[in-house]
Design an enzyme around this catalytic site. Structure first.
Site, PDB file in Angstrom:
ATOM      1  N   ASP A 126     -19.872  14.089 -22.588  1.00  0.00           N
ATOM      2  CA  ASP A 126     -20.526  15.396 -22.710  1.00  0.00           C
ATOM      3  C   ASP A 126     -19.864  16.261 -23.777  1.00  0.00           C
ATOM      4  OD1 ASP A 126     -21.765  14.307 -20.540  1.00  0.00           O
ATOM      5  OD2 ASP A 126     -20.874  15.674 -19.077  1.00  0.00           O
TER       6      ASP A 126
ATOM      7  N   GLY B  37     -25.533  23.606 -13.648  1.00  0.00           N
ATOM      8  CA  GLY B  37     -25.769  22.707 -12.508  1.00  0.00           C
ATOM      9  C   GLY B  37     -27.014  21.858 -12.677  1.00  0.00           C
TER      10      GLY B  37
HETATM   11  C1  GLA Z   1     -21.098  13.518 -16.164  1.00  0.00           C
HETATM   12  C2  GLA Z   1     -19.713  13.365 -16.804  1.00  0.00           C
HETATM   13  C3  GLA Z   1     -19.760  12.368 -17.960  1.00  0.00           C
HETATM   14  C4  GLA Z   1     -20.420  11.067 -17.532  1.00  0.00           C
HETATM   15  C5  GLA Z   1     -21.736  11.323 -16.807  1.00  0.00           C
HETATM   16  C6  GLA Z   1     -22.335  10.070 -16.229  1.00  0.00           C
HETATM   17  O1  GLA Z   1     -21.978  14.115 -17.055  1.00  0.00           O
HETATM   18  O2  GLA Z   1     -19.247  14.605 -17.276  1.00  0.00           O
HETATM   19  O3  GLA Z   1     -18.477  12.154 -18.451  1.00  0.00           O
HETATM   20  O4  GLA Z   1     -19.554  10.295 -16.758  1.00  0.00           O
HETATM   21  O5  GLA Z   1     -21.585  12.254 -15.755  1.00  0.00           O
HETATM   22  O6  GLA Z   1     -22.739   9.219 -17.243  1.00  0.00           O
END
Ligand code: GLA
Length: 394
Positions: free
Chosen positions: A178, A128
């Site tokens: 990510d 988180g």
């Molecule tokens: C989260 C999502 C990513 C991206 C970011 C914002 O981390 O998992 O895919 O959209 O927010 O950049």
């Protein structure tokens, strides 16, 4: 959340695994969390992002289960969750098990059948905190299970498996950033990813004079509570007005021409995305030249835009970023911004190495004085992407 790192490796997992299951793991795999240097809320708009992998990891130890059932432990000390092969590919309780269930389901969709496994998970990526603990978990599970099955699933595919798991089993409509950096991270490098076609390049980050400082706002964020999905919808609405497939194909001029039809909200959302893509390019350029002043300006612009146009920051995160201008050592900070999905989580700053500890102390002190919140920080270098830490031949 505490950004202090407890070390996790194959040696720390093996004895715990034996305690739970009475036999050793066959595979131990790890995947890192990430911090995004710049390029926020651009990934699901087919745009550019520039994350780096962290040294914090999620590690997963697995072996075939002799019981004919799956037996999983979500973190050391927890009790065992037991599932049949049928249950293991469907969403269910406990919530964390959905990350594993999703990955198994996505592997099976690709023709890779996962036998019942004993699994122990451990992680030092804070949950988180906007440092992609979920992506690290998905990619680590996928790396461990595919290795156990003897199948080489390429990193980009493992990233997609993680993303599909988020969409279908966790119900977070995330982009690909990510999972992609967790699977493809490279030590001492940031990664510039074009989310349109997943082409990427590594940019070295070895300049000893600059450090990456990550500070937690201590505000827990959740991407499942609607704000993230609402932003995606705003972007889709803007595309419909502009007549483009994604905001990657929009320009600032187009936004001005269609300002009235877009309406204030979609106009500002789209302006963030279009301008953020330009900032990623400027940042990458500056970084390659070692021009940290210019890179820092792009980061500051990114934060202002996320705060004012995209509206995904929050008062606490704005306070932290604000402190980077006002602390006594402010001139040692090149730039600072919120990182990740927003609504809390961490900030990332590029800071002159010789002053980084001082800057961190002053920021924490200022945060405590302004908001009464105690928090933590890390100074980090780009870490390695997903990897197998241990493989015993059966
Ligand atoms: C989260 C999502 C990513 C991206 C970011 C914002 O981390 O998992 O895919 O959209 O927010 O950049």
């Amino acid at each position: 959340m505490d950004l202090e790192q407890r070390s996790i490796n194959a040696e720390s997992l093996q004895p715990l695994f034996v305690q739970y299951f009475n036999h050793p793991p066959v595979v131990v795999a790890a995947a890192p969390g990430r911090v995004n240097l710049i390029g926020e809320h651009t990934d699901y708009n087919n745009g550019f992002v520039m994350p780096m992998a962290l040294e914090m990891i999620n590690a997963v130890a697995v072996a075939p289960s002799p019981t004919g059932k799956h037996r999983w432990v979500g973190s050391p000390g927890d009790s065992i969750v037991e599932l049949s092969s049928q249950e293991a590919v469907l969403p269910g309780e406990p919530f964390w098990s959905n990350y594993v269930r999703g990955v198994i389901c996505m592997l099976e969709r690709r023709g890779i059948s996962v036998p019942p496994v004993d699994m122990l998970v451990d992680s030092n990526v804070p949950r988180g905190g906007g440092l992609s603990s979920s992506a690290a978990f998905e990619v680590a599970v996928c790396t461990a299970l595919s290795t156990l099955c003897g199948v080489d699933v390429p990193p980009a595919e493992r990233a997609l498996i993680g993303q599909q798991t988020e969409h279908e089993f966790v119900h977070v409509p995330c982009g690909i950033m990510d999972q992609f950096i967790s699977a493809n991270g490279k030590k001492d490098h940031a990664l510039m990813l074009d989310c349109k076609d997943l082409s990427y390049r590594y940019i070295p980050m070895t300049d000893p004079s600059v450090s990456v400082l990550v500070i937690d706002s201590a505000v827990k964020h959740s991407l499942a509570d609607g704000g993230y999905a609402a932003r995606r919808k705003n972007c889709e609405d803007a595309c419909a007005v502009l007549g483009v497939e994604s905001l990657r194909d929009a320009t600032l001029d187009m936004l001005e021409t269609h300002k009235a039809q877009l309406g204030d909200l979609c106009y500002r959302r789209a302006r963030h995305v279009v301008a953020e893509n330009l900032r990623v390019a400027a940042f990458a350029d500056a970084m390659q030249r070692g021009d940290w002043e210019t890179a820092g300006i792009a980061m500051r612009g990114s934060h202002a835009s996320l705060r004012d146009d995209f509206e995904v920051s929050c008062a606490e995160v704005d306070t932290l970023v604000g402190l980077s201008y006002t602390i006594p050592s402010a001139e040692a900070v090149y730039g600072a911004r919120m990182t990740g999905g927003g609504f809390g989580g961490c900030i990332v700053a590029l800071v002159k190495s010789q002053a980084v500890e001082q800057v961190a102390r002053e920021m924490l002190e200022g945060y405590r004085e302004t908001l009464g919140i105690e928090t933590s920080y890390i100074v980090t270098r780009p870490g390695e992407g997903a990897r197998v830490l241990l493989l015993q031949r059966l």
